[in-house]
Write a protein that holds these residues in place. Sequence first.
Motif, mmCIF file in Angstrom:
data_model
loop_
_atom_site.group_PDB
_atom_site.id
_atom_site.type_symbol
_atom_site.label_atom_id
_atom_site.label_comp_id
_atom_site.label_asym_id
_atom_site.label_seq_id
_atom_site.Cartn_x
_atom_site.Cartn_y
_atom_site.Cartn_z
ATOM 1 N N GLY A 116 0.813 -1.206 0.000
ATOM 2 C CA GLY A 116 0.000 0.000 0.000
ATOM 3 C C GLY A 116 0.845 1.255 0.000
ATOM 4 O O GLY A 116 2.014 1.244 0.393
ATOM 5 N N THR A 140 -1.515 0.720 6.168
ATOM 6 C CA THR A 140 -0.707 -0.496 6.274
ATOM 7 C C THR A 140 -0.261 -0.750 7.712
ATOM 8 O O THR A 140 -0.186 -1.904 8.153
ATOM 9 N N SER A 166 -1.877 4.744 3.848
ATOM 10 C CA SER A 166 -3.088 4.081 3.361
ATOM 11 C C SER A 166 -3.719 3.184 4.418
ATOM 12 O O SER A 166 -4.835 2.697 4.228
ATOM 13 N N GLN A 202 -6.144 -0.642 0.529
ATOM 14 C CA GLN A 202 -6.678 0.386 -0.377
ATOM 15 C C GLN A 202 -7.404 1.455 0.424
ATOM 16 O O GLN A 202 -8.182 1.146 1.330
ATOM 17 N N ALA A 248 -3.161 -6.178 -0.091
ATOM 18 C CA ALA A 248 -3.050 -4.817 -0.607
ATOM 19 C C ALA A 248 -4.064 -3.936 0.116
ATOM 20 O O ALA A 248 -5.267 -4.178 0.050
#
Length: 558
Positions: free
Chosen positions: A318, A324, A322, A425, A423
């Motif tokens: 990321g 993480t 974001s 987002q 991931a």
Amino acid sequence: MHVANHELIGQARQAVRSGDYMRAESLAGKVLRAAPDMAEALEILFLCQQARQDHAGAEGTLRRIVRLMPTKQWPRGDLARLLLAAGRESEAEAVLREAIAIDDRHGEAHAMLGGLLSERETLIPGAHHLRRAIDLSGKHPQLLANLGRNLMRQGRLEEAEPLLRDACAAAPDLLLPAVHLAELAEQQDRFDDAIALLDRAERIARRQGRDVIAQRAQLLSRTPRWQDALDLLDGLPDLAGTALLLRARLRDRARRFEAAWTDAVAAKAQLARMRGHAYARQTAEALFAAMANLAQQPLVDVHLSRSSGVPQPIFILGFPRSGTTMVEQVLASHSRVRAGGELPFLNALPVLIERACGRPLGLAVKQLQDEKIVGQIHDFYMRQAADHGLLAPGADFFTDKMPLNEVYLPILRLAFPDAPVVAVQRDPRDVIVSAMQHDMTHGFHCAYRAEDAARHFAAVSDLTSNFKEMGIDPYVLRYERFVTDQANETAQLMAVIGLPPEPAQEEFHKVRRHAPTPSYAQVREPLHRRAAGRWHNYADQLAAIQPILAKAVARGGY
């Protein structure tokens, strides 16, 4: 040595001691005309050039001495100091590494290299060299302070604290360890202790004509007295970059959004100038092109033998800011997951691949389908993880949350085909606002300007979209869904990892682990939704970059 030269050298040394550098340089020059390679005369010449601030001449003389006396260490130490003073860190690093290669017992070289690497946030190697310097040179207070600060940056607060206390005890008038000790207490949420320690540091600072206003503001910002922190900073006409960023965040909290943005832009510009940093757009584009090319190649099964019986990596991908760190904290709250933090291993891949393949990454695409090369990448990563203590018994997994590792997704899928990849987002506009209010150097220094951060975000989004089309599609954890439905999102996340969720994960903010990132304070708070949609407060300031982010925003469904 000729008698006349010996007498001239003695006269020159006496001239240096008396501060008559013009006479000393004249005498040394007379010797060098007769004996150009006489080291004693060159040393005096260097001292004279240094005294009159002839940096180019001093550098040339030192390099000449190094060539004449390759096993002598003092010229390398002085050369490294000169290069560091000139801001030529890479050259200084090369000189120091050469000094250590010649003599691993050169404590001063270890100390300088450890300090240089620590300043560059290359923390594990930096700590190694600082420990080596302490072993060789003794427990000098400055070395203890530097190692303590390094370990703080790694999140190893329990190891850092006794080092800083020893530094303070050995040198009661040394300001930095006193300040770092107060910062450590603040990071452990020991606010009363932090205030007392900062009061002591303030007394030291006053005796030196300095202050700890920025540190006090940082401490107050973590408490219900955050408005007092803002008042402190509002009262100062000229703030350094990090303090200016803190004021930006506090003004945001006070809903003074225009002033907050002005502070953030000014702070980032100031930090970029001070560090000599600028967005390396061409370097980023070359890397992205190589990865896009690799993604288009058919993935082959290289039959890597998984290291059995040791923890395996979970890759958390990321953009910075974001979410993480939050995801890592959730995972690390599980009894079978060890927190790795921002591991730098994958950033070393381009150099590693170039050495293994004999060609740059962009030209090594076909060789990266070779089982031997991919095995070298896998083994390199796991060796680094072992050196960081991440493969010790007691866990099934360890996390790697270095931001923007998604760029290396094709290589991850080759070298770690079975590793969980998550991931994270978040609305790109929220990410850019947050990135502008925090100090970070990830992404080829893109975050010093909103325009560059947006371009880099858009380019990464294009690249990962390309990966998805090629079948490289990690599990996506959406920040906005997580903060509204934590239990279900955690259960889905753990299903991807292959472990049952544990109750502690629902209260990840209570875990005493320190996350050594700008997000350390946020992940110590109960989950909230305040950060979602913050970009609306900065709609006017973001207007110019909205078109750059448009495709990324659409891909995320925002």
